[in-house]
Design a protein around this motif. Structure first.
Motif, PDB file in Angstrom:
ATOM      1  N   ALA A 195       0.845  -1.196   0.000  1.00 44.36           N
ATOM      2  CA  ALA A 195       0.000   0.000   0.000  1.00 44.36           C
ATOM      3  C   ALA A 195       0.879   1.245   0.000  1.00 44.36           C
ATOM      4  N   TYR A 196       0.372   2.301  -0.652  1.00 45.86           N
ATOM      5  CA  TYR A 196       1.056   3.594  -0.696  1.00 45.86           C
ATOM      6  C   TYR A 196       0.096   4.651  -0.159  1.00 45.86           C
ATOM      7  N   ILE A 197       0.598   5.493   0.748  1.00 46.77           N
ATOM      8  CA  ILE A 197      -0.245   6.447   1.451  1.00 46.77           C
ATOM      9  C   ILE A 197       0.271   7.856   1.202  1.00 46.77           C
ATOM     10  N   GLY A 198      -0.623   8.765   0.786  1.00 45.67           N
ATOM     11  CA  GLY A 198      -0.285  10.172   0.613  1.00 45.67           C
ATOM     12  C   GLY A 198      -0.785  10.987   1.789  1.00 45.67           C
ATOM     13  N   THR A 199       0.006  11.966   2.244  1.00 46.67           N
ATOM     14  CA  THR A 199      -0.267  12.595   3.531  1.00 46.67           C
ATOM     15  C   THR A 199      -0.300  14.120   3.503  1.00 46.67           C
ATOM     16  N   TYR A 200      -0.736  14.665   4.636  1.00 49.60           N
ATOM     17  CA  TYR A 200      -0.668  16.079   5.000  1.00 49.60           C
ATOM     18  C   TYR A 200      -0.151  16.132   6.445  1.00 49.60           C
ATOM     19  N   PRO A 201       0.658  17.106   6.893  1.00 48.26           N
ATOM     20  CA  PRO A 201       0.966  18.387   6.238  1.00 48.26           C
ATOM     21  C   PRO A 201       2.234  18.402   5.400  1.00 48.26           C
ATOM     22  N   ASN A 202       2.998  17.321   5.413  1.00 46.99           N
ATOM     23  CA  ASN A 202       4.292  17.356   4.732  1.00 46.99           C
ATOM     24  C   ASN A 202       4.263  16.883   3.280  1.00 46.99           C
ATOM     25  N   GLY A 203       3.092  16.458   2.816  1.00 50.95           N
ATOM     26  CA  GLY A 203       2.988  16.051   1.419  1.00 50.95           C
ATOM     27  C   GLY A 203       3.898  14.883   1.085  1.00 50.95           C
ATOM     28  N   LYS A 204       3.898  13.874   1.957  1.00 55.63           N
ATOM     29  CA  LYS A 204       4.768  12.712   1.775  1.00 55.63           C
ATOM     30  C   LYS A 204       4.022  11.526   1.164  1.00 55.63           C
ATOM     31  N   VAL A 205       4.808  10.555   0.692  1.00 56.16           N
ATOM     32  CA  VAL A 205       4.280   9.247   0.295  1.00 56.16           C
ATOM     33  C   VAL A 205       5.011   8.193   1.112  1.00 56.16           C
ATOM     34  N   PHE A 206       4.240   7.282   1.725  1.00 50.51           N
ATOM     35  CA  PHE A 206       4.784   6.147   2.461  1.00 50.51           C
ATOM     36  C   PHE A 206       4.396   4.858   1.747  1.00 50.51           C
ATOM     37  N   GLN A 207       5.263   3.874   1.842  1.00 52.56           N
ATOM     38  CA  GLN A 207       4.944   2.527   1.350  1.00 52.56           C
ATOM     39  C   GLN A 207       4.807   1.591   2.546  1.00 52.56           C
ATOM     40  N   TYR A 208       3.696   0.867   2.601  1.00 55.34           N
ATOM     41  CA  TYR A 208       3.514  -0.195   3.590  1.00 55.34           C
ATOM     42  C   TYR A 208       3.774  -1.520   2.892  1.00 55.34           C
ATOM     43  N   GLN A 209       4.798  -2.253   3.362  1.00 53.60           N
ATOM     44  CA  GLN A 209       5.172  -3.514   2.740  1.00 53.60           C
ATOM     45  C   GLN A 209       4.325  -4.640   3.331  1.00 53.60           C
ATOM     46  N   ALA A 210       3.513  -5.244   2.469  1.00 45.99           N
ATOM     47  CA  ALA A 210       2.537  -6.229   2.942  1.00 45.99           C
ATOM     48  C   ALA A 210       3.191  -7.440   3.606  1.00 45.99           C
ATOM     49  N   LYS A 211       4.339  -7.869   3.105  1.00 43.04           N
ATOM     50  CA  LYS A 211       4.963  -9.097   3.623  1.00 43.04           C
ATOM     51  C   LYS A 211       5.687  -8.872   4.944  1.00 43.04           C
ATOM     52  N   THR A 212       6.274  -7.692   5.113  1.00 39.44           N
ATOM     53  CA  THR A 212       7.077  -7.440   6.310  1.00 39.44           C
ATOM     54  C   THR A 212       6.423  -6.501   7.317  1.00 39.44           C
ATOM     55  N   GLY A 213       5.442  -5.725   6.866  1.00 36.59           N
ATOM     56  CA  GLY A 213       4.812  -4.751   7.736  1.00 36.59           C
ATOM     57  C   GLY A 213       5.639  -3.501   7.942  1.00 36.59           C
ATOM     58  N   LYS A 214       6.736  -3.357   7.195  1.00 33.20           N
ATOM     59  CA  LYS A 214       7.605  -2.190   7.346  1.00 33.20           C
ATOM     60  C   LYS A 214       7.081  -0.996   6.550  1.00 33.20           C
ATOM     61  N   LEU A 215       7.433   0.202   7.024  1.00 33.31           N
ATOM     62  CA  LEU A 215       7.095   1.447   6.341  1.00 33.31           C
ATOM     63  C   LEU A 215       8.337   2.008   5.654  1.00 33.31           C
ATOM     64  N   ARG A 216       8.151   2.489   4.434  1.00 29.94           N
ATOM     65  CA  ARG A 216       9.212   3.219   3.754  1.00 29.94           C
ATOM     66  C   ARG A 216       8.732   4.643   3.510  1.00 29.94           C
ATOM     67  N   ASP A 217       9.516   5.591   3.932  1.00 27.87           N
ATOM     68  CA  ASP A 217       9.189   7.002   3.793  1.00 27.87           C
ATOM     69  C   ASP A 217       9.935   7.558   2.583  1.00 27.87           C
ATOM     70  N   TYR A 218       9.180   7.942   1.535  1.00 30.69           N
ATOM     71  CA  TYR A 218       9.794   8.510   0.336  1.00 30.69           C
ATOM     72  C   TYR A 218      10.046  10.015   0.477  1.00 30.69           C
ATOM     73  N   GLY A 219       9.642  10.582   1.590  1.00 29.74           N
ATOM     74  CA  GLY A 219       9.856  12.003   1.814  1.00 29.74           C
ATOM     75  C   GLY A 219       8.819  12.861   1.122  1.00 29.74           C
ATOM     76  N   LYS A 220       9.036  14.176   1.191  1.00 36.09           N
ATOM     77  CA  LYS A 220       8.130  15.122   0.564  1.00 36.09           C
ATOM     78  C   LYS A 220       8.182  14.984  -0.956  1.00 36.09           C
ATOM     79  N   MET A 221       7.004  15.059  -1.567  1.00 34.95           N
ATOM     80  CA  MET A 221       6.972  14.987  -3.021  1.00 34.95           C
ATOM     81  C   MET A 221       7.451  16.294  -3.652  1.00 34.95           C
ATOM     82  N   ILE A 222       7.246  17.429  -2.955  1.00 34.11           N
ATOM     83  CA  ILE A 222       7.706  18.718  -3.475  1.00 34.11           C
ATOM     84  C   ILE A 222       8.805  19.275  -2.581  1.00 34.11           C
ATOM     85  N   GLY A 223       8.463  19.563  -1.324  1.00 34.51           N
ATOM     86  CA  GLY A 223       9.456  20.034  -0.375  1.00 34.51           C
ATOM     87  C   GLY A 223       9.828  21.493  -0.511  1.00 34.51           C
ATOM     88  N   GLU A 224       8.859  22.321  -0.903  1.00 34.72           N
ATOM     89  CA  GLU A 224       9.139  23.746  -1.095  1.00 34.72           C
ATOM     90  C   GLU A 224       8.601  24.627   0.028  1.00 34.72           C
TER      91      GLU A 224
END
Length: 335
Positions: A153-182
């Protein structure tokens, strides 16, 4: 005082005594009656509704051989529901503690129903019939959700405008950081997945193409010369990315195969989502009517069906052979 007046006063007094005797009460002391009724102690009820009951989103799937709708109603807490679309009945409901609503649901290829609600990614299993909190997302709000072919699963957020990945097999989160960052406050308001890339619609006109392996980010929306929220973003037929800007109400189509924007602009669009095509036609709401665009000719047409509500939150298209997962989406304002 005359006899007539005395008789009248006596009658009034007797009537008053009679009426008082009808009042409920209990005997206390030396045969006296308490004129006040006795009440039971207070009973705690559920929390009252604090707003108009609202459904923002839903996803259609299969459960026990039946077509079902997965959706969440706004409340304290939000309630996740499983609704039988064949028998028209509510099958089960679950409270999502800590959440007030949900803006998106997705059904993964392994059958998991992902729910972005509150600050939590939830998962519902059609096998166990249970809802489980899967991951706490370190952001204030979760606005967008997508799944890939591995049921991540991939989750888009507020207030930092980030995308996270939830890994189904491990349950780990990956933080891709801000999509813009301005700036300080940014949104990822809309999102979809296609063949190794997330397409994230932001609050600041950009549509970010994110490589989920490398984390590389590219803005593909610059040629559009638009402003504001990319409020809706959906991929139809595994090839065409539909993106709607809430400020201008213009919707554009990006050819993922050719990697270019088509010379087509759908104007005054008020619907929030589109689905896969039905007979090569993708339907949307504009100018108070149900319209469509033919993906063979890219001609715009309209049906005889009026749509006077402010928003169409989505519907079903064809057989929903999506690139990421064989599932159907339904986003309806009301049930």
């Amino acid at each position: 005082m005359g006899f007539r007046k005395k008789s009248k006063m006596i009658l009034h007094l007797l009537l008053a005594v009679f009426l008082l005797s009808l009042l409920p009460g209990k005997t206390s002391g030396a045969g006296k009656k308490d004129p006040f009724p006795e009440y039971a102690g207070p009973v705690e009820l559920l929390q009252p509704l604090n707003s108009v009951p609202t459904i923002y989103d839903g996803a259609a799937g299969k459960e026990d051989g039946h077509d079902v709708l997965y959706t969440t109603s706004k409340g304290v807490p939000a309630m996740f529901h499983v609704i039988d679309l064949d028998d028209y009945k509510l099958l089960r409901s679950f409270p999502l503690e800590g959440a007030a609503d949900s803006w998106q649901h997705e059904v993964a290829p392994d059958g998991t129903v992902y729910i972005a609600a509150g600050k939590t990614l939830w998962g519902y299993s059609p096998e166990t019939k249970k809802v489980t909190p899967l991951a706490a997302i370190p952001e204030s709000s979760l606005w967008a959700l997508a799944v890939d072919e591995e049921s991540n699963a991939y989750i888009g957020t507020y207030p930092n405008g980030k995308v996270f990945q939830y890994q189904a097999k491990t349950g780990k989160l990956r933080d891709y950081g801000k999509m813009i960052g301005e700036i300080g406050q940014e949104y990822v308001r809309s999102m979809d997945y296609h063949q190794g890339y997330i397409y994230a619609g932001t609050a600041h006109k950009k549509i970010i193409k994110l490589n989920v392996e490398t984390g590389e980010k590219t803005d593909i929306a610059e040629p559009l010369n638009e402003q504001g929220f990319v409020y809706d973003l959906d991929i139809a037929d595994g090839r065409y990315l539909f993106a709607r800007y809430s400020e201008s109400k213009n919707m554009y189509i990006y050819d993922l195969q050719e990697e270019k924007w088509l010379d087509v602009k759908l104007e005054n669009v008020s619907g929030l989502h589109v689905a896969d095509s039905l007979d090569n036609k993708v339907y949307f709401v504009a100018d108070g009517k149900l319209k469509y665009i033919d993906l063979l000719t890219f001609q715009i047409g309209e049906t005889a069906i009026p749509y006077t509500s402010v928003f169409a939150r989505g519907g079903l298209g064809g057989d929903r052979k999506r690139s990421a997962a064989p599932r159907e989406k339904s986003r309806d304002h009301q049930l």
